[in-house]
Design a protein around this motif. Structure first.
Motif, PDB file in Angstrom:
ATOM      1  N   LEU A  40       9.656  25.086   6.531  1.00  0.00           N
ATOM      2  CA  LEU A  40       8.646  25.831   5.793  1.00  0.00           C
ATOM      3  C   LEU A  40       7.814  26.611   6.797  1.00  0.00           C
ATOM      4  CD1 LEU A  40       7.354  22.815   3.646  1.00  0.00           C
ATOM      5  CD2 LEU A  40       9.146  24.435   3.022  1.00  0.00           C
ATOM      6  N   ASP A  41       7.260  27.736   6.373  1.00  0.00           N
ATOM      7  CA  ASP A  41       6.328  28.477   7.220  1.00  0.00           C
ATOM      8  C   ASP A  41       4.961  28.485   6.552  1.00  0.00           C
ATOM      9  OD1 ASP A  41       8.105  29.021   9.247  1.00  0.00           O
ATOM     10  OD2 ASP A  41       8.378  31.132   8.736  1.00  0.00           O
ATOM     11  N   ILE A  42       3.926  28.398   7.386  1.00  0.00           N
ATOM     12  CA  ILE A  42       2.541  28.428   6.919  1.00  0.00           C
ATOM     13  C   ILE A  42       1.979  29.816   7.208  1.00  0.00           C
ATOM     14  CG2 ILE A  42       0.235  27.461   7.216  1.00  0.00           C
ATOM     15  CD1 ILE A  42       1.578  24.919   8.273  1.00  0.00           C
ATOM     16  N   TYR A  43       1.378  30.426   6.184  1.00  0.00           N
ATOM     17  CA  TYR A  43       0.730  31.725   6.310  1.00  0.00           C
ATOM     18  C   TYR A  43      -0.742  31.586   5.956  1.00  0.00           C
ATOM     19  CZ  TYR A  43       5.278  34.005   6.536  1.00  0.00           C
ATOM     20  OH  TYR A  43       6.530  34.388   6.910  1.00  0.00           O
ATOM     21  N   LYS A  44      -1.580  32.287   6.694  1.00  0.00           N
ATOM     22  CA  LYS A  44      -3.024  32.281   6.431  1.00  0.00           C
ATOM     23  C   LYS A  44      -3.523  33.719   6.445  1.00  0.00           C
ATOM     24  CE  LYS A  44      -7.076  29.641   7.246  1.00  0.00           C
ATOM     25  NZ  LYS A  44      -7.360  29.516   5.841  1.00  0.00           N
ATOM     26  N   HIS A  45      -4.450  34.001   5.559  1.00  0.00           N
ATOM     27  CA  HIS A  45      -5.054  35.330   5.480  1.00  0.00           C
ATOM     28  C   HIS A  45      -6.156  35.410   6.551  1.00  0.00           C
ATOM     29  CE1 HIS A  45      -5.520  39.037   3.211  1.00  0.00           C
ATOM     30  NE2 HIS A  45      -6.808  38.935   3.447  1.00  0.00           N
ATOM     31  N   ILE A  46      -5.925  36.252   7.575  1.00  0.00           N
ATOM     32  CA  ILE A  46      -6.872  36.397   8.678  1.00  0.00           C
ATOM     33  C   ILE A  46      -7.092  37.870   8.947  1.00  0.00           C
ATOM     34  CG2 ILE A  46      -7.352  35.908  11.115  1.00  0.00           C
ATOM     35  CD1 ILE A  46      -5.335  33.581  10.886  1.00  0.00           C
ATOM     36  N   GLU A  47      -8.358  38.269   8.962  1.00  0.00           N
ATOM     37  CA  GLU A  47      -8.707  39.652   9.288  1.00  0.00           C
ATOM     38  C   GLU A  47      -7.918  40.654   8.442  1.00  0.00           C
ATOM     39  OE1 GLU A  47     -10.864  40.625  12.218  1.00  0.00           O
ATOM     40  OE2 GLU A  47     -11.536  38.566  11.929  1.00  0.00           O
ATOM     41  N   GLY A  48      -7.745  40.342   7.157  1.00  0.00           N
ATOM     42  CA  GLY A  48      -7.072  41.252   6.241  1.00  0.00           C
ATOM     43  C   GLY A  48      -5.550  41.239   6.301  1.00  0.00           C
ATOM     44  N   THR A  51      -0.886  36.136   8.096  1.00  0.00           N
ATOM     45  CA  THR A  51      -0.403  35.808   9.419  1.00  0.00           C
ATOM     46  C   THR A  51       0.357  34.490   9.397  1.00  0.00           C
ATOM     47  OG1 THR A  51      -2.329  36.919  10.349  1.00  0.00           O
ATOM     48  CG2 THR A  51      -1.135  35.405  11.802  1.00  0.00           C
ATOM     49  N   ARG A  52       1.545  34.510   9.978  1.00  0.00           N
ATOM     50  CA  ARG A  52       2.326  33.280  10.086  1.00  0.00           C
ATOM     51  C   ARG A  52       1.680  32.427  11.156  1.00  0.00           C
ATOM     52  NH1 ARG A  52       5.821  31.323  13.470  1.00  0.00           N
ATOM     53  NH2 ARG A  52       7.288  29.759  12.772  1.00  0.00           N
ATOM     54  N   MET A  53       1.273  31.214  10.759  1.00  0.00           N
ATOM     55  CA  MET A  53       0.582  30.335  11.688  1.00  0.00           C
ATOM     56  C   MET A  53       1.556  29.444  12.454  1.00  0.00           C
ATOM     57  SD  MET A  53      -2.460  31.332  11.314  1.00  0.00           S
ATOM     58  CE  MET A  53      -3.325  30.128  12.308  1.00  0.00           C
ATOM     59  N   ARG A  54       2.495  28.846  11.731  1.00  0.00           N
ATOM     60  CA  ARG A  54       3.466  27.974  12.376  1.00  0.00           C
ATOM     61  C   ARG A  54       4.498  27.543  11.341  1.00  0.00           C
ATOM     62  NH1 ARG A  54       3.448  22.556  11.819  1.00  0.00           N
ATOM     63  NH2 ARG A  54       1.849  21.624  10.540  1.00  0.00           N
ATOM     64  N   SER A  55       5.495  26.803  11.809  1.00  0.00           N
ATOM     65  CA  SER A  55       6.511  26.238  10.921  1.00  0.00           C
ATOM     66  C   SER A  55       6.241  24.756  10.721  1.00  0.00           C
ATOM     67  CB  SER A  55       7.907  26.411  11.529  1.00  0.00           C
ATOM     68  OG  SER A  55       8.255  27.775  11.569  1.00  0.00           O
ATOM     69  N   ILE A  56       6.698  24.256   9.587  1.00  0.00           N
ATOM     70  CA  ILE A  56       6.693  22.827   9.302  1.00  0.00           C
ATOM     71  C   ILE A  56       8.149  22.391   9.364  1.00  0.00           C
ATOM     72  CG2 ILE A  56       6.191  21.040   7.594  1.00  0.00           C
ATOM     73  CD1 ILE A  56       4.083  22.974   6.408  1.00  0.00           C
ATOM     74  N   LEU A  57       8.403  21.353  10.146  1.00  0.00           N
ATOM     75  CA  LEU A  57       9.761  20.868  10.357  1.00  0.00           C
ATOM     76  C   LEU A  57       9.914  19.467   9.778  1.00  0.00           C
ATOM     77  CD1 LEU A  57      10.103  22.105  14.042  1.00  0.00           C
ATOM     78  CD2 LEU A  57      10.966  23.218  11.963  1.00  0.00           C
ATOM     79  N   PRO A  58      11.157  19.026   9.583  1.00  0.00           N
ATOM     80  CA  PRO A  58      11.366  17.687   9.020  1.00  0.00           C
ATOM     81  C   PRO A  58      10.603  16.609   9.805  1.00  0.00           C
ATOM     82  CG  PRO A  58      13.426  18.877   9.040  1.00  0.00           C
ATOM     83  CD  PRO A  58      12.424  19.728   9.805  1.00  0.00           C
ATOM     84  N   GLY A  59      10.014  15.684   9.038  1.00  0.00           N
ATOM     85  CA  GLY A  59       9.249  14.601   9.635  1.00  0.00           C
ATOM     86  C   GLY A  59       7.752  14.850   9.649  1.00  0.00           C
ATOM     87  N   GLU A  60       7.312  16.016   9.142  1.00  0.00           N
ATOM     88  CA  GLU A  60       5.888  16.341   9.161  1.00  0.00           C
ATOM     89  C   GLU A  60       5.239  16.150   7.797  1.00  0.00           C
ATOM     90  OE1 GLU A  60       4.375  19.722  11.452  1.00  0.00           O
ATOM     91  OE2 GLU A  60       6.482  20.210  11.862  1.00  0.00           O
ATOM     92  N   PHE A  61       3.981  15.706   7.833  1.00  0.00           N
ATOM     93  CA  PHE A  61       3.120  15.654   6.657  1.00  0.00           C
ATOM     94  C   PHE A  61       2.329  16.945   6.611  1.00  0.00           C
ATOM     95  CE2 PHE A  61       3.526  11.181   7.888  1.00  0.00           C
ATOM     96  CZ  PHE A  61       3.777  10.573   6.669  1.00  0.00           C
ATOM     97  N   PHE A  62       1.963  17.398   5.412  1.00  0.00           N
ATOM     98  CA  PHE A  62       1.082  18.557   5.286  1.00  0.00           C
ATOM     99  C   PHE A  62       0.425  18.558   3.907  1.00  0.00           C
ATOM    100  CE2 PHE A  62       5.185  19.824   3.738  1.00  0.00           C
ATOM    101  CZ  PHE A  62       4.938  20.642   2.651  1.00  0.00           C
ATOM    102  N   GLY A  63      -0.650  19.336   3.789  1.00  0.00           N
ATOM    103  CA  GLY A  63      -1.370  19.436   2.517  1.00  0.00           C
ATOM    104  C   GLY A  63      -2.379  18.328   2.300  1.00  0.00           C
TER     105      GLY A  63
END
Length: 171
Positions: A40-48, A51-63
């Motif tokens: 999965l890829d994480i995107y965040k709205h920055i300065e309009g 922006t892709r912040m980073r990837s989530i790979l197997p074995g990770e918790f998120f949210g």
């Protein structure tokens, strides 16, 4: 019961490439996730910009913010692999996992703190790059080097075929 046994009992969902799991700013459903398969890829709205912040790979918790304070989603999550298999952790499951496996809470807290530092650093780099770009508008920059942050500005994650954005269904 250990962490592996707790994870094996989670309700699962599978989502396909290009689908949004959730969108930044949308109210959360009170669930966090564990990624078993895919990317999965994480995107965040920055300065309009999205922006892709980073990837989530197997074995990770998120949210996890959805569990802790039920706040709106702080970023958008899109599937970039063919499929992604996720375990759903609601508040009740979270509490039970914490009671049965204190190592879960320690690992989660450790990773949240690491991600906070990573995200803060990345946002500062993006803002600095934008500020520097405004200062150099009339000059050519011949000594510019490429850094990982330079590759992070990408297009906004796509929405569903019908144009709607909603969280993946939770069973």
């Amino acid at each position: 019961m250990g962490l592996k046994e707790s994870l094996a009992k989670l309700s699962m969902i599978t989502i396909k490439r290009g689908e949004l799991l959730f969108k930044e700013g949308v109210p959360s459903n009170g669930a966090m996730f564990f990624l078993f398969e895919g990317q999965l890829d994480i995107y965040k709205h920055i300065e309009g910009k999205h922006t892709r912040m980073r990837s989530i790979l197997p074995g990770e918790f998120f949210g996890e913010m959805a569990i802790i304070n039920n706040s709106p989603r702080s970023a958008s999550i899109v599937v970039v692999s063919e499929n992604a298999k996720l375990g759903i952790i609601n508040r009740g499951t979270f509490v039970k996992m914490g009671q049965e496996s204190p190592e879960f809470l320690f690992l989660l807290l450790k990773r949240v703190i690491e991600r906070l530092y990573e995200t803060d650093s990345k946002i500062r780099a993006i803002k600095k790059k934008d500020d520097d770009g405004e200062k150099i508008t009339s000059k050519e920059n011949t000594s510019e080097e490429t850094s990982p942050e330079d590759a992070s500005n990408e297009e906004e994650p796509s929405e569903g075929e019908d144009g709607s954005v909603s969280e993946a269904p939770i069973e």
